[in-house]
Scaffold this motif. Structure first.
Motif, PDB file in Angstrom:
ATOM      1  N   GLU A  64       0.846  -1.418  -0.476  1.00  0.00           N
ATOM      2  CA  GLU A  64      -0.130   0.059  -0.366  1.00  0.00           C
ATOM      3  C   GLU A  64       1.011   1.296  -0.282  1.00  0.00           C
ATOM      4  OE1 GLU A  64      -3.340   2.232  -0.267  1.00  0.00           O
ATOM      5  OE2 GLU A  64      -3.051   0.203  -0.382  1.00  0.00           O
ATOM      6  N   GLU A  65       1.369   1.183   1.081  1.00  0.00           N
ATOM      7  CA  GLU A  65       2.602   2.638   1.231  1.00  0.00           C
ATOM      8  C   GLU A  65       3.294   2.482  -0.929  1.00  0.00           C
ATOM      9  OE1 GLU A  65       5.213   2.529   3.756  1.00  0.00           O
ATOM     10  OE2 GLU A  65       4.178   1.714   5.407  1.00  0.00           O
ATOM     11  N   THR A  66       3.526   1.613  -1.261  1.00  0.00           N
ATOM     12  CA  THR A  66       4.829   1.240  -2.379  1.00  0.00           C
ATOM     13  C   THR A  66       3.684   2.258  -3.653  1.00  0.00           C
ATOM     14  OG1 THR A  66       5.726  -0.769  -2.146  1.00  0.00           O
ATOM     15  CG2 THR A  66       6.039   0.556  -4.214  1.00  0.00           C
ATOM     16  N   ARG A  67       2.425   1.882  -3.226  1.00  0.00           N
ATOM     17  CA  ARG A  67       1.081   1.970  -4.852  1.00  0.00           C
ATOM     18  C   ARG A  67       0.845   3.695  -4.319  1.00  0.00           C
ATOM     19  NH1 ARG A  67      -3.535   3.818  -4.512  1.00  0.00           N
ATOM     20  NH2 ARG A  67      -3.839   3.194  -2.962  1.00  0.00           N
ATOM     21  N   THR A  68       0.996   4.496  -2.734  1.00  0.00           N
ATOM     22  CA  THR A  68       0.827   5.769  -2.743  1.00  0.00           C
ATOM     23  C   THR A  68       2.105   6.352  -3.178  1.00  0.00           C
ATOM     24  OG1 THR A  68      -0.553   4.861  -0.726  1.00  0.00           O
ATOM     25  CG2 THR A  68       0.554   7.360  -0.815  1.00  0.00           C
ATOM     26  N   ALA A 107       4.594   5.462  -4.996  1.00  0.00           N
ATOM     27  CA  ALA A 107       4.303   6.055  -6.531  1.00  0.00           C
ATOM     28  C   ALA A 107       3.502   6.809  -7.233  1.00  0.00           C
ATOM     29  CB  ALA A 107       4.174   4.586  -7.196  1.00  0.00           C
ATOM     30  N   GLU A 108       2.248   6.747  -7.338  1.00  0.00           N
ATOM     31  CA  GLU A 108       1.632   7.757  -6.884  1.00  0.00           C
ATOM     32  C   GLU A 108       1.596   8.727  -7.360  1.00  0.00           C
ATOM     33  OE1 GLU A 108      -2.099   6.650  -5.065  1.00  0.00           O
ATOM     34  OE2 GLU A 108      -2.757   4.840  -6.254  1.00  0.00           O
ATOM     35  N   GLU A 109       2.214   9.344  -5.545  1.00  0.00           N
ATOM     36  CA  GLU A 109       2.641  10.576  -5.382  1.00  0.00           C
ATOM     37  C   GLU A 109       3.657  11.250  -6.832  1.00  0.00           C
ATOM     38  OE1 GLU A 109       3.597  10.804  -1.616  1.00  0.00           O
ATOM     39  OE2 GLU A 109       1.988  10.357  -0.659  1.00  0.00           O
ATOM     40  N   ALA A 128       4.235  10.216  -9.601  1.00  0.00           N
ATOM     41  CA  ALA A 128       3.426  10.161 -10.852  1.00  0.00           C
ATOM     42  C   ALA A 128       3.125  11.708 -10.923  1.00  0.00           C
ATOM     43  CB  ALA A 128       2.837   9.311 -11.668  1.00  0.00           C
ATOM     44  N   LEU A 129       2.692  12.570 -10.025  1.00  0.00           N
ATOM     45  CA  LEU A 129       1.483  13.673  -9.655  1.00  0.00           C
ATOM     46  C   LEU A 129       2.731  14.613 -10.088  1.00  0.00           C
ATOM     47  CD1 LEU A 129      -0.882  12.638  -7.638  1.00  0.00           C
ATOM     48  CD2 LEU A 129      -1.230  13.319  -9.380  1.00  0.00           C
ATOM     49  N   ARG A 143       4.775  15.328 -12.866  1.00  0.00           N
ATOM     50  CA  ARG A 143       3.466  15.296 -14.163  1.00  0.00           C
ATOM     51  C   ARG A 143       3.758  16.488 -13.659  1.00  0.00           C
ATOM     52  NH1 ARG A 143       0.870  16.890 -18.255  1.00  0.00           N
ATOM     53  NH2 ARG A 143      -1.592  17.974 -18.116  1.00  0.00           N
TER      54      ARG A 143
END
Length: 126
Positions: free
Chosen positions: A92-96, A98-100, A102-103, A106
């Motif tokens: 869950e931490e890794t996914r969060t 990775a999303e941060e 990517a943002l 961008r």
């Protein structure tokens, strides 16, 4: 010769291995504590084999080795459950993260002028 001295020797080797892993910072203290408790229990049973016999009688298990195997299975099951929860939290931490990332990437592209920001509704860039 019984297997008790062999068990005590294996406990000593396992203790040294855990101490080495702790010292090398390859094992965290909370995991080492679990294994040290297991080692302490094995040491007690190896040094005083009648303890297991009395425990088996108190619980109602016919053969002390069956109690030992059942207890071992429960301990390993608990360790697996604990490690599974740790892995789930890390995923869950890794996914969060990775999303941060990517943002942030961008946003950096927009700030550096590589891309123009798109409207939220999919309209043309301003």
């Amino acid at each position: 010769m019984t297997g008790y001295p062999f068990a005590l020797g294996l406990c000593a080797i396992a203790f040294l291995a855990i101490a080495y892993l702790l010292r090398a910072r390859r094992l965290r203290e909370k995991y080492a504590a679990i294994w040290l408790v297991v080692l302490a229990a094995i040491l007690v049973l190896g040094a005083f084999p009648t303890v297991l016999t009395r425990l088996a009688e108190a619980v109602g298990v016919e053969t002390p080795s069956n109690l030992l195997f059942a207890t071992s299975i429960v301990v390993l099951l608990l360790v697996c459950i604990q490690l599974s929860t740790e892995v789930s939290q890390l995923e869950e931490e890794t996914r969060t993260l990775a999303e941060e990332i990517a943002l942030l990437a961008r946003r950096l592209d927009v700030v550096e002028g590589h891309q123009l920001p798109a409207d939220v509704h999919g309209d043309e860039p301003r």
